[in-house]
Structures are given as C-alpha cells and as structure tokens.
Enzyme design. Structure first.
Site, mmCIF file in Angstrom:
data_model
loop_
_atom_site.group_PDB
_atom_site.id
_atom_site.type_symbol
_atom_site.label_atom_id
_atom_site.label_comp_id
_atom_site.label_asym_id
_atom_site.label_seq_id
_atom_site.Cartn_x
_atom_site.Cartn_y
_atom_site.Cartn_z
ATOM 1 N N ARG A 12 0.854 -1.773 -0.089
ATOM 2 C CA ARG A 12 0.090 0.056 -0.155
ATOM 3 C C ARG A 12 0.874 1.198 -0.324
ATOM 4 N NH1 ARG A 12 -5.551 -1.197 4.381
ATOM 5 N NH2 ARG A 12 -6.409 -1.898 2.482
ATOM 6 N N ARG A 36 -1.419 -4.082 6.637
ATOM 7 C CA ARG A 36 -1.108 -4.288 8.160
ATOM 8 C C ARG A 36 -2.147 -4.394 9.128
ATOM 9 N NH1 ARG A 36 1.463 1.444 9.129
ATOM 10 N NH2 ARG A 36 2.224 1.131 7.482
ATOM 11 N N GLY A 106 16.771 -0.818 -0.205
ATOM 12 C CA GLY A 106 17.273 0.390 0.625
ATOM 13 C C GLY A 106 16.371 1.768 0.726
ATOM 14 N N SER A 107 18.201 2.626 0.479
ATOM 15 C CA SER A 107 17.785 4.163 0.822
ATOM 16 C C SER A 107 19.633 4.492 0.618
ATOM 17 C CB SER A 107 17.248 4.908 1.425
ATOM 18 O OG SER A 107 17.642 6.117 2.006
ATOM 19 N N SER A 108 19.408 5.859 -0.579
ATOM 20 C CA SER A 108 20.612 6.645 -0.674
ATOM 21 C C SER A 108 21.366 7.013 0.447
ATOM 22 C CB SER A 108 20.532 7.545 -1.799
ATOM 23 O OG SER A 108 20.082 8.221 -1.453
ATOM 24 N N CYS A 109 20.350 7.065 1.313
ATOM 25 C CA CYS A 109 21.308 7.735 2.455
ATOM 26 C C CYS A 109 21.942 6.638 3.489
ATOM 27 C CB CYS A 109 19.597 8.438 3.869
ATOM 28 S SG CYS A 109 19.318 6.458 4.781
ATOM 29 N N TYR A 136 17.806 5.326 11.175
ATOM 30 C CA TYR A 136 17.386 4.875 9.676
ATOM 31 C C TYR A 136 18.331 4.471 7.992
ATOM 32 C CZ TYR A 136 13.985 4.507 4.997
ATOM 33 O OH TYR A 136 13.633 4.421 3.451
ATOM 34 N N LYS A 140 18.785 0.412 7.421
ATOM 35 C CA LYS A 140 19.038 0.253 5.872
ATOM 36 C C LYS A 140 20.275 -0.522 5.198
ATOM 37 C CE LYS A 140 15.116 1.033 3.957
ATOM 38 N NZ LYS A 140 13.677 0.281 3.919
ATOM 39 N N HIS A 179 8.634 14.114 2.788
ATOM 40 C CA HIS A 179 9.815 14.141 2.140
ATOM 41 C C HIS A 179 9.939 15.664 0.632
ATOM 42 C CE1 HIS A 179 10.936 10.246 2.283
ATOM 43 N NE2 HIS A 179 12.376 10.462 2.894
#
Length: 322
Positions: A12, A36, A106-109, A136, A140, A179
């Site tokens: 979702r 959830r 994941g994430s670029s952070c 966070y 990741k 964001h």
C-alpha cells in the site's frame, strides 16, 4: 503455465503499490498481498507463520517506516527499531520457508554524508553518515548486510536495490513528515489556492538532489529481480549485494522549487529559510552498474512532477490534511 507467487511487503506504500502495478501487467504472476491489519511485519511469529503457510516464490521487501528530515529527527527510535524488526523478520522467515529469491529496498542515505559524488556502491561504510537520518540509514545498512550474509552462509539469492529520492502517486503528503517533493507540491498548491504572495522553502536552496519517479523505481525492481542469478552476482562482485537505482542526474533544491511552482501554477515569490537544515550538500548516485544490467530511468522530472500533482488533485490529499 506455472503461476509464480509473489509477496509484496508494503504493497500500500508508494513503492510497493508501484511494484504491484508492474507485476499486474505480467502473465503468470499471482500476487500475495497483506495489509498491516492482516500481517504485522514487526511480529516475528506472524511473519514466520505467514511465510510457512504461503511459501512464496519471490518476496519484494518494500515495507518500511519512512519520512523526511523532520520525521527522522523527531522519531529516531521508531525509525531504527521498526525498520530493523521488519527486515530481520521478513528476510529470516523467507530463508526458513525456503523462499528462493528476495529483493530488499534500501535508501541512498546509507552512504557517508561526504561520500564522493556521484556515490558508487563501494562507498558503503567508508565514512560517517548524515546525522539527521543516521538511525534509519543504519537500519537500511543492516538490511543489505542481512541479504549479503544469508547469501554467503546459506546460498540464498537475496538482492538489494538502493533508490535515490523517490516521488510519485501514493506518496506521503503530510505537512510535517513528508519528503521534499510532496512537501513542496502541497505547500505551493495551498499557497496558490489561498492566493499567497510567497512560499518559504527549508534551507538555502543550494543542496543538490536526484529524484526518481516511483514507476521507474518499480520497473527497475522487476528488471533486477528477473535477472539470472549469475548475471546479478557478476555485477555485484566483490562482496556487494546492492545496486544503486537513480537517474544519474540531479538538480538544486532552488531549481526543484521553481519547477514545482510552474507545475502547480504558483506565480508568487520563492524564499529560503536558512535557519532550517540543508541535510547533505549533494546526493547523486552512480548508476553505472544498473545501466550495465540493461536498465535506465525513462520519466523526466517535469513529466513526473506533473503526474504526481495530478494524483494529488485527484485524491484531494491537500484538502483533507492527510
């Protein structure tokens, strides 16, 4: 024809729903979807029972607790705890149930704050993280290492993709916890509706960011998931299980704000609140590996922003205060 069963965790959410749209267009795919309320991914027992009962052929792990600078600063414990629980439960239960293939997002952070630009996959763990979203990011990174470790110890085929900043339909448009693109789309839209003369944007406007439409991200996910194991492993050596996903181009926040103002039709002034944090000075991913695997982004920023704004208007998100 054999029906391939695919569990999309977080279906979702913005990324999960886009992956579902991609998979619905393919023949021979039977989607396993749980809300959830049906399945608490932070519950080890519930996830284990679900995996054991369904034994999917593939898992897309798109479920995560996500947010912008403000949310990460305000709820660091929530971000590290919930994300660690989700990925540990899903990845281990998938292995225990004999799930042959899994994709972790994941994430670029995950990359150091001052990583050389554009950021290559090898930059992981080579320097300190951006403090505002370190909890966070660490969660990741743990997900990447979970996939890598299960592959090393058990011979599983668990893959990881690291997207750049994503935007698009089903994004979170909350006024505080979103964001930069959904936050600015909402702010400029509301300013236009109210006839305001000025919109203030957080920070100096100088930081550069890369933005990828979520439909491009979903297409990349399915593309990478369908690669033969040998091909994926060849492009993630040595000891790399993750691949960057981005456009390979970036823009400044001030440039982004100007494009969003045009997209929304806001004709007032744009100012910058320099008392607010900028975050990392630049975040651009090196997408050489992904391009070598035969995929590249296809949705230009202006087109993607127009699509996202249409979605915002159709769903009345700004008016509802969602």
């Amino acid at each position: 024809m054999h029906q391939k069963t695919v569990f999309v965790a977080g279906h979702r959410g913005m990324v999960g729903s886009a992956i579902v749209r991609q998979l619905e267009e393919r023949d021979g795919v039977q989607l396993l979807l749980r809300t959830r309320a049906d399945l608490d991914l932070t519950s080890q027992a519930e996830v284990r029972e679900f995996m054991t009962e369904t034994r999917p052929d593939e898992v897309y792990l798109a479920a995560a607790k996500v947010g912008g600078i403000h949310a990460n600063n305000t709820f660091p414990a929530d971000f590290i705890h919930q994300n660690l629980m989700i990925e540990a439960n899903v990845i281990h239960a998938a292995y225990a149930a004999g799930v042959p293939r899994l994709l972790f997002l994941g994430s670029s952070c995950i990359y150091p704050k001052l990583a050389e630009q554009p950021m290559r996959e090898e930059a992981l763990l080579t320097g300190p993280l951006e403090p505002t979203n370190e909890p966070y990011a660490i969660a990741k990174i743990a997900g990447i290492k979970l996939c890598e470790s299960y592959n090393r110890q058990y011979g599983t085929d668990y893959r990881s993709l690291m997207p750049t900043n994503l935007y698009g339909p089903n994004d979170n448009f909350h006024p505080q916890n979103s964001h930069v693109i959904p936050a600015l789309l909402r702010r400029f839209h509301e300013a236009k509706v109210r006839g305001e003369a000025e919109v203030s944007v957080w920070g100096t406007g100088g930081p550069r960011r890369e933005f990828l439409h979520v439909d491009d991200m979903a297409a990349a996910c399915v593309h990478v998931m369908e690669l033969p194991k040998a091909v994926y492993e060849e492009h993630t050596q040595p000891m790399l299980t993750h691949i960057n996903v981005g456009t390979g181009t970036d823009c400044s926040i001030s440039e982004l704000a100007a494009v969003i103002a045009r997209t929304v039709g806001f004709e007032g002034r744009i100012s910058f609140d320099t008392s607010k944090p900028d975050g990392a000075p630049r975040k651009l991913l090196d997408v050489t590996r992904l391009n070598a695997l035969g995929w590249q982004a296809s949705i230009p920023l202006e087109e993607g922003l127009a699509d996202t704004y249409r979605w915002l208007l159709q769903h009345g998100v700004a008016e509802e205060g969602n």
